[in-house]
Design an enzyme around this catalytic site. Structure first.
Site, mmCIF file in Angstrom:
data_model
loop_
_atom_site.group_PDB
_atom_site.id
_atom_site.type_symbol
_atom_site.label_atom_id
_atom_site.label_comp_id
_atom_site.label_asym_id
_atom_site.label_seq_id
_atom_site.Cartn_x
_atom_site.Cartn_y
_atom_site.Cartn_z
ATOM 1 N N LYS A 134 3.456 -3.127 -14.669
ATOM 2 C CA LYS A 134 2.451 -3.074 -13.609
ATOM 3 C C LYS A 134 1.668 -4.376 -13.592
ATOM 4 O O LYS A 134 1.301 -4.912 -14.652
ATOM 5 C CB LYS A 134 1.526 -1.884 -13.854
ATOM 6 C CG LYS A 134 0.447 -1.661 -12.805
ATOM 7 C CD LYS A 134 -0.383 -0.436 -13.181
ATOM 8 C CE LYS A 134 -1.494 -0.144 -12.193
ATOM 9 N NZ LYS A 134 -2.293 1.029 -12.588
ATOM 10 N N SER B 231 -3.800 7.398 -12.950
ATOM 11 C CA SER B 231 -3.036 6.353 -12.270
ATOM 12 C C SER B 231 -1.570 6.266 -12.665
ATOM 13 O O SER B 231 -0.782 5.619 -11.978
ATOM 14 C CB SER B 231 -3.690 4.985 -12.488
ATOM 15 O OG SER B 231 -4.831 4.847 -11.692
ATOM 16 N N SER C 31 -2.899 4.345 -9.311
ATOM 17 C CA SER C 31 -2.694 2.976 -8.871
ATOM 18 C C SER C 31 -1.380 2.360 -9.339
ATOM 19 O O SER C 31 -1.077 1.214 -9.006
ATOM 20 C CB SER C 31 -3.855 2.112 -9.378
ATOM 21 O OG SER C 31 -3.927 2.151 -10.809
#
Length: 483
Positions: free
Chosen positions: A88, A187, A163
């Site tokens: 990420k 997330s 996210s």
């Protein structure tokens, strides 16, 4: 030099990491062919899903060739030797652009890896790219001014969640079998549920968080996302172990999460508390039906089930004070200088805590302790807690974080407490929680369920999750990509 045989592309791209590592060790599958195939899939999928910010073609292929040569020389192989993984874009990667999803950091290149990334590399993993994130990870959908929106792997009309939406969307699309994500309020688990993959938030300290600024008050985690629980255990084994950057990790020994995982099995003797929804909060009919079906599976596996009250679990206001004041401490100077370049939703969230003072914050921390003690007390007499991960399937791609959320035709005023009320509590308490695919809703999109374990008993949680996965794995494991 003897050549590796070539497997069909779809077989390689959708293969588990556990299978990959076995075939690599047996010289039946080359790291070069693996990396070629997953990068080819990433190139094909990226225009449709928008799940990467950076792809590392040259670096990854060079490392794959080195990994193949090591296999052919008969060298000792690391746990992840030759296996591709993604990170990420909120997690630092040495010499690879890391933007945090922000226009202000579009050209930022870290000089060192985060600890979790370094350990994946040390185990032989090959970084193929950086996946999309909402700006600074500050949203439960994955969109940002830097790159736009990341789409759900099952439907371009839906959000990938957030996210860590790029990690989950790319995972469901069959790109790489291992993905580093993060989780500060759900997330990892939210996008895992949206895309039908596995998302673990491990216990606090099990994976060192070398980037968090408030290490002592931490509630955020660097996490694994995979397609199968066995791959999650493999990845966690590579990342775990104490490190001086994270006080919560000190004294937490590295564990053989993958080596000691036993496939199959039942849940006889395990006591599980369950609750479908918080009092006064909605749940879609198809999620409720999937939850009931999952409970039947747990019963059939011998688990002793007991319904629990949701009293004390509606913690979004508490989470908001702790989370948003952390963001305000980090991002208020940026907002003052560059408001026109930041995500509107980030600015709105910072504004929510403009008038929160030190006493308010300390009272929230008192409440966090009370919540931990509540969960600990429940876990003294029970082994697990079982809940839906989300109250409905993936939201529309253009969902407004501050708009209403629609569930079974009815509008509810707030997204966070009405869509993912069950993920936030366990960020605050530190207990391990895993989202598992549990079939599909009436719209054909994935539904996820969350299993929560005892503090620092991540091995037991993974074993139970793997057993449940074997007994309840959805028929529609991965989406059909029509592009």
């Amino acid at each position: 030099m003897k050549k590796f045989p070539r497997l069909p592309k779809s077989e390689i791209c959708e293969m588990s990491a556990v299978t990959m590592r076995t075939l690599v060790a047996q010289r039946k599958l080359s790291p070069v062919e693996i990396v070629e195939e997953v990068l080819g899939r990433a190139d094909a999928v990226q225009p449709h899903l928008n799940c990467f910010i950076t792809l590392c073609h040259e670096q990854a292929m060079a490392q794959a060739k080195q990994a193949e040569a090591a296999v052919m020389r008969g060298e000792a192989l690391g746990l992840l030797h030759g296996l591709p993984f993604t990170v990420k874009d909120i997690v630092d990667t040495e010499n690879v652009r890391t933007t945090y999803g922000s226009v202000l950091h579009r050209d930022h290149v870290p000089t060192q890896d985060a600890v979790a990334v370094a350990r994946m590399r040390q185990a032989g993993g090959i970084l193929i790219g950086k996946t999309t994130t909402s700006e600074f990870g500050a949203k439960c959908m994955t969109d940002a001014p830097l790159f736009g929106s990341t789409r759900n792997a099952w439907s371009a009309a839906r959000t990938s969640g957030g996210s860590s939406g790029g990690a989950a969307s790319s995972m469901a699309a069959g790109i790489a079998p291992l993905a580093i994500a993060t989780d500060g309020g759900g997330s990892t688990r939210i996008p895992a549920a949206c895309n039908g993959v596995v998302g673990l938030k491990q216990s606090l300290g099990v994976v060192p968080h070398s980037q968090v600024q408030d290490a002592f008050g931490n509630y955020t985690y660097v996490t694994p996302t995979t397609r199968e629980v066995g791959d999650t255990a493999l990845m966690l084994q590579a990342m775990t172990g104490s490190h001086g950057s994270d006080p919560w990790s000190l004294g937490v020994p590295a564990q053989r999460y993958f080596d000691d995982l036993r496939p199959g099995g039942d849940l006889r003797g395990k006591r599980i508390l369950y609750c479908a929804t918080l009092a006064g909060r909605p749940i879609a009919a198809d999620v409720a039906a999937a939850f009931d079906a999952a409970l039947e599976t747990l019963r059939s596996m011998g688990a002793d089930l007991e319904e629990m009250s949701s009293d004390g679990y509606d913690v979004e206001p508490l989470w908001r004070v702790i989370n948003h004041t952390s963001w305000r401490g980090r991002f208020a100077p940026l907002a003052a200088a560059h408001a026109d370049q930041l995500s509107p939703s980030l600015l709105q969230q910072l504004a929510l805590v403009e008038h929160v003072d030190g006493v308010d914050f300390q009272q929230a921390m008192f409440a966090r302790t009370a919540l931990f003690r509540k969960v600990q007390a429940q876990m003294e007499t029970h082994d697990f807690i079982f809940t839906p991960t989300l109250s409905r399937t993936a939201l529309p791609i253009d969902q407004d974080l501050f708009g209403s959320i629609e569930i079974d035709g009815e509008a509810f005023a707030e997204v966070r407490p009405n869509w993912f009320p069950w993920t936030m509590p366990f960020n605050l308490t530190g207990h391990p929680a895993i989202s598992l695919p549990c079939g599909a809703g009436h719209d054909g999109l994935p539904i996820g369920m969350q299993l929560v374990g005892r503090f620092r008993e991540d091995m037991q949680l993974l074993q139970a999750a793997a057993s449940f996965e074997d007994a309840h794995r959805p028929v529609n494991v991965l989406p059909t990509l029509a592009f």
